[in-house]
Design an enzyme around this catalytic site. Structure first.
Site, PDB file in Angstrom:
ATOM      1  N   THR A 133      38.558  24.009 103.203  1.00  0.00           N
ATOM      2  CA  THR A 133      38.881  25.045 102.198  1.00  0.00           C
ATOM      3  C   THR A 133      38.924  24.503 100.760  1.00  0.00           C
ATOM      4  O   THR A 133      38.236  25.023  99.873  1.00  0.00           O
ATOM      5  CB  THR A 133      40.249  25.685 102.525  1.00  0.00           C
ATOM      6  OG1 THR A 133      41.204  24.641 102.703  1.00  0.00           O
ATOM      7  CG2 THR A 133      40.179  26.528 103.793  1.00  0.00           C
ATOM      8  N   LYS A 266      47.787  12.913 105.149  1.00  0.00           N
ATOM      9  CA  LYS A 266      47.406  12.910 106.560  1.00  0.00           C
ATOM     10  C   LYS A 266      47.222  11.473 107.051  1.00  0.00           C
ATOM     11  O   LYS A 266      47.794  11.071 108.039  1.00  0.00           O
ATOM     12  CB  LYS A 266      46.086  13.673 106.738  1.00  0.00           C
ATOM     13  CG  LYS A 266      46.228  15.156 106.493  1.00  0.00           C
ATOM     14  CD  LYS A 266      44.896  15.850 106.594  1.00  0.00           C
ATOM     15  CE  LYS A 266      45.033  17.344 106.440  1.00  0.00           C
ATOM     16  NZ  LYS A 266      45.684  18.015 107.559  1.00  0.00           N
TER      17      LYS A 266
END
Ligand code: F0G
Length: 482
Positions: A133, A266
């Site tokens: 995205t 992450k």
């Protein structure tokens, strides 16, 4: 890969850490959950964390840090310029990834902003295995065009292909033949392809992609935000790779690319990001953008404490019994759900367990956001927060029409080292109940719809009164106030 198997519970994964600090989480009553999700505009992004029992929204910035990371963060050198902490991080990353230059940025999308700003001009194309995205939003914001060249199997939600994140090489060759290389900003490979269920690509595929880039003179970029899980799958499943160490695979893979960037929210069990580069000229262009948008070159918007935590965390994430934790818990969750016929993406990938919302809710049309509706329904009956990864996560076409996503998924992220197996079992139990009562779940429509990245802060309302009926049935069945 080091693996402990159990004799009587052979499919149970095992945590390789002990809990030293805990955070209390609260399980609200269904009525309170209904109030909370209504206030949040039926968008799980807008829920308050205190209203969530198991937060499976994302693994971004929510992986548990280790004692070693916290200890290192206390030694951070808080200099604005020339921080010792920065040089230690630079040394670690250039050594691990095998590229000579490093630029810091505050998170993954900041790297995407810098890369798009430096390389994308209006009308230029960016071929990639699949979009993410924020990546797509930054490319579009510079006037670029995204071309997705994932292998056909990548969009097949029920599959046994081990590397569904592979680029289709024939399509990439065709792309190079039909566009002049000066119109190609760069070629992007995303590790652990996020939006199609955390699916990895093979090292072999990355070799072929980067070979083609070299042949045609195009810049190759690796989004390594989800590299950790991708590395695990290369070592576990790719022939010829199982004997190599994770560090050997990391260096071999990353050094194929001209640019490697990552979100340390992450990868690295901390918060931050960075770009590694081969080319000094490109480094000099991007340096100016770092100063302008991120911060000075030796911190790039990150706190020095986080930089220390990334340095230690990225090393930890390369240990066999750490790197395997995410994929093995995800596999357990997906395979147990499958036993109850719940439609999940297979093979189970990284990042989280992905429910196929189109198969789960075949009666909810794509323009009523089945994955978004499923996220709301699951929260109502469990307090679990997942993330819609489907049509809501797409941007409308320029004529205002809805862009229907290729896949409609509810992602239940499993942040690393955070949840216990009994919490995963609780999630499975509630999902199975919901699947058995799926006809009670209806659709949603927007009442406030932002133009860009609408899924983050758009507000929706249910199309009928399905939520009250769902709660009433749940309460009758569970006879519990939770
Ligand atoms: N690339 C990939 C593949 C990602 O998954 C993300 C973030 C980013 C880039 C952007 O990084 O958040 O640090 O700015 N993914 C998060 C998620 C938001 O929940 O999947 P960021």
């Amino acid at each position: 890969m080091k693996k402990v198997t159990m004799k009587f519970l052979p499919n149970q994964p095992l945590e390789f850490h002990k809990v030293k600090i805990v955070q209390k989480s609260y399980l609200l009553s269904p009525e309170k959950r209904f109030k909370a999700i209504t206030k949040a505009g039926n968008n799980t992004f807008l829920l308050k964390s205190e209203d969530v029992f198991l937060d499976m929204l994302t693994d971004s910035g929510t992986n548990a840090m280790s004692d070693e990371q916290l200890a290192a963060s206390m030694t951070a050198d808080d200099a604005y310029a020339g921080s010792k902490t920065y040089y230690k991080l630079e040394e670690k990353l250039t050594e691990l990834f095998g590229l000579p230059y490093f630029l810091p940025a505050h998170q993954g999308r900041a790297c995407e902003h810098l890369i798009a700003k430096a390389l994308v001009k209006p009308g230029m194309r960016v071929p990639m295995n699949y979009h993410f995205t924020t990546t797509k939003a930054h490319i579009l914001a510079q006037g670029g065009i995204v071309d997705e060249l994932i292998i056909a199997e990548g969009l097949n939600l029920v599959s046994d292909h081990p590397f569904k994140g592979n680029m289709d090489l024939a399509k990439l060759k065709k792309h190079f033949k039909s566009h002049s290389v000066k119109d190609i900003a760069f070629v992007r490979m995303e590790a652990g392809t996020n939006l199609i269920g955390g699916q990895p690509f093979a090292l072999e595929n990355a070799k072929e992609v980067t070979k083609l880039c070299q042949k045609y003179g195009a810049i190759s970029v690796l989004d390594a935000s989800l590299l950790q899980d991708n590395l695990y799958f290369i070592k576990a499943k790719e022939s010829g790779e199982t004997e190599k160490t994770i560090k050997e695979i990391t260096k071999e893979l990353c050094s194929l690319f001209d640019i490697v960037y990552f979100s340390a929210r992450k990868f690295g069990f901390a918060r931050g990001g960075g770009i590694l580069l081969k080319d000094k000229k490109l480094l000099d262009v991007m340096k100016e953008f770092v100063i302008l948008y991120e911060g000075f070159l030796t911190y790039g918007g990150m706190s020095t404490k986080e930089m220390e935590a990334i340095r230690v965390g990225i090393d930890e994430s390369m240990e066999d019994d750490v790197i395997s934790q995410g994929p093995e818990f995800i596999k357990y969750m997906a395979e147990t759900l499958l036993k109850f016929n719940v439609p999940v993406v297979t093979p189970p990938g990284g990042l989280g367990c992905h429910l196929d919302a189109r198969s789960f809710l075949p009666h909810v049309p794509s323009n009523q956001y089945p994955a978004g509706s499923l996220a709301v329904a699951l929260y109502l009956i469990s307090g679990i927060r997942g993330m819609e990864r489907g049509t809501m996560s797409e941007q409308r076409e320029s004529d205002g029409s809805e862009r229907i996503a290729d896949v409609e998924l509810l992602r239940l992220a499993i942040p690393r080292r955070t949840f216990t197996l009994s919490q995963i079992n609780y999630a499975i139990d509630r999902i199975v109940w919901l699947y058995n009562h799926r006809e009670l779940v209806g659709g949603l429509k927007f009442v406030k719809e932002p133009n860009i990245l609408r899924f983050f802060f758009g507000e929706l309302t249910p199309i009928s009164d399905w939520q009250t009926k769902l709660i009433a049935t749940f309460k009758k069945d569970f006879k519990t106030s939770f």
